[in-house]
Design a protein around this motif. Sequence first.
Motif, PDB file in Angstrom:
ATOM      1  N   SER A   1       0.827  -1.210   0.000  1.00 22.84           N
ATOM      2  CA  SER A   1       0.000   0.000   0.000  1.00 22.84           C
ATOM      3  C   SER A   1       0.859   1.257   0.000  1.00 22.84           C
ATOM      4  O   SER A   1       0.595   2.197  -0.765  1.00 22.84           O
ATOM      5  N   ALA A   2       1.897   1.283   0.829  1.00 20.92           N
ATOM      6  CA  ALA A   2       2.749   2.469   0.910  1.00 20.92           C
ATOM      7  C   ALA A   2       3.492   2.703  -0.402  1.00 20.92           C
ATOM      8  O   ALA A   2       3.564   3.839  -0.899  1.00 20.92           O
ATOM      9  N   PHE A   3       4.041   1.644  -0.987  1.00 14.16           N
ATOM     10  CA  PHE A   3       4.815   1.800  -2.216  1.00 14.16           C
ATOM     11  C   PHE A   3       3.915   2.182  -3.389  1.00 14.16           C
ATOM     12  O   PHE A   3       4.284   3.014  -4.223  1.00 14.16           O
ATOM     13  N   THR A   4       2.733   1.590  -3.439  1.00 15.73           N
ATOM     14  CA  THR A   4       1.810   1.918  -4.524  1.00 15.73           C
ATOM     15  C   THR A   4       1.390   3.378  -4.460  1.00 15.73           C
ATOM     16  O   THR A   4       1.406   4.095  -5.477  1.00 15.73           O
ATOM     17  N   LEU A   5       1.007   3.828  -3.279  1.00 17.43           N
ATOM     18  CA  LEU A   5       0.586   5.219  -3.134  1.00 17.43           C
ATOM     19  C   LEU A   5       1.731   6.187  -3.400  1.00 17.43           C
ATOM     20  O   LEU A   5       1.532   7.268  -3.951  1.00 17.43           O
ATOM     21  N   ALA A   6       2.942   5.800  -2.988  1.00 14.37           N
ATOM     22  CA  ALA A   6       4.097   6.674  -3.214  1.00 14.37           C
ATOM     23  C   ALA A   6       4.437   6.787  -4.702  1.00 14.37           C
ATOM     24  O   ALA A   6       4.894   7.837  -5.174  1.00 14.37           O
ATOM     25  N   GLU A   7       4.229   5.703  -5.444  1.00 14.13           N
ATOM     26  CA  GLU A   7       4.585   5.710  -6.863  1.00 14.13           C
ATOM     27  C   GLU A   7       3.529   6.379  -7.730  1.00 14.13           C
ATOM     28  O   GLU A   7       3.849   6.951  -8.770  1.00 14.13           O
ATOM     29  N   LEU A   8       2.256   6.301  -7.323  1.00 14.00           N
ATOM     30  CA  LEU A   8       1.207   6.941  -8.108  1.00 14.00           C
ATOM     31  C   LEU A   8       1.406   8.456  -8.095  1.00 14.00           C
ATOM     32  O   LEU A   8       1.400   9.086  -7.051  1.00 14.00           O
ATOM     33  N   GLY A   9       1.594   9.027  -9.229  1.00 16.24           N
ATOM     34  CA  GLY A   9       1.818  10.462  -9.309  1.00 16.24           C
ATOM     35  C   GLY A   9       3.265  10.869  -9.138  1.00 16.24           C
ATOM     36  O   GLY A   9       3.585  12.061  -9.178  1.00 16.24           O
ATOM     37  N   ASP A  10       4.166   9.891  -8.958  1.00 21.49           N
ATOM     38  CA  ASP A  10       5.581  10.204  -8.823  1.00 21.49           C
ATOM     39  C   ASP A  10       6.173  10.498 -10.205  1.00 21.49           C
ATOM     40  O   ASP A  10       5.579  10.169 -11.234  1.00 21.49           O
ATOM     41  N   ARG A  11       7.379  11.054 -10.216  1.00 25.78           N
ATOM     42  CA  ARG A  11       8.008  11.427 -11.490  1.00 25.78           C
ATOM     43  C   ARG A  11       8.260  10.198 -12.367  1.00 25.78           C
ATOM     44  O   ARG A  11       8.222  10.279 -13.600  1.00 25.78           O
ATOM     45  N   THR A  12       8.532   9.049 -11.741  1.00 28.12           N
ATOM     46  CA  THR A  12       8.780   7.845 -12.528  1.00 28.12           C
ATOM     47  C   THR A  12       7.523   7.388 -13.255  1.00 28.12           C
ATOM     48  O   THR A  12       7.602   6.832 -14.353  1.00 28.12           O
ATOM     49  N   MET A  13       6.367   7.636 -12.649  1.00 32.80           N
ATOM     50  CA  MET A  13       5.121   7.274 -13.322  1.00 32.80           C
ATOM     51  C   MET A  13       4.894   8.157 -14.546  1.00 32.80           C
ATOM     52  O   MET A  13       4.457   7.678 -15.595  1.00 32.80           O
TER      53      MET A  13
END
Length: 243
Positions: A115-127
């Motif tokens: 959950s933490a990694f998914t939320l952190a990646e959504l909207g991140d620059r890598t996405m």
Amino acid sequence: MITTVLLSFGALFLAELGDKSQLMALTFALRYRWWVVLGAIATASVAVNLIAVGVGHFLGAALPTELISLFAAATLILVGLWTLREVLPGRAAAEDSEEIPAQPTSRSAFLVVLSAFTLAELGDRTMFATMALASNKGWLAVWIGSVAGMVAAGALAIAVGVTVGKHIPERAIAVCSGLLFLYFGALTLLGTVTHLGSAAVAVAAAGLPVLAGIALIALRRRASATGGLRAAEEIPAAADQVQ
């Protein structure tokens, strides 16, 4: 297709180096078993990059990144507070021992990391990098390369975390992990709700773990003082029993 896979792999791997997500992977590796963390990161990477290539290639729409970032910040702060709660005075069976309470189950740890990694990646620059690649290249190749690059960067961070964790007492790992989670949560929160520069946000975010550290030290000193007073009261009582 192979060229696109390699391009996506290289872009995501380099983008993840030193990124918040990689540091989170290292922090989780200090706290949980490495295969649980790696499995959760791989699962999150598959889902997040599938969303990214879908948005970039098929929809061309934007996600509500601010709302997602707020959820990510709340999740990280809650994980940090829960981790520090485990090392509060009186939580452990033996205060002088370097051991902490039992580790959470693999299932609960997996869900926390996922959950933490998914939320952190959504909207991140890598996405956004994945979305940009998928907008003009084959989405399947971009997805495969992006997932591989993200997992490889996470695996590198996990390897560092496992190596470092072998030389640090478990209680110290719990404290450091909790403070780092609080820092990442504050960093995500301030980056979302303020318009400060990256350097200012990084400095301001340190305030939350610093305050938590001060509070933890104060509680431990208070517990030590209380324990000393109790010991001093027990000595005369023991002497009276001997007489």
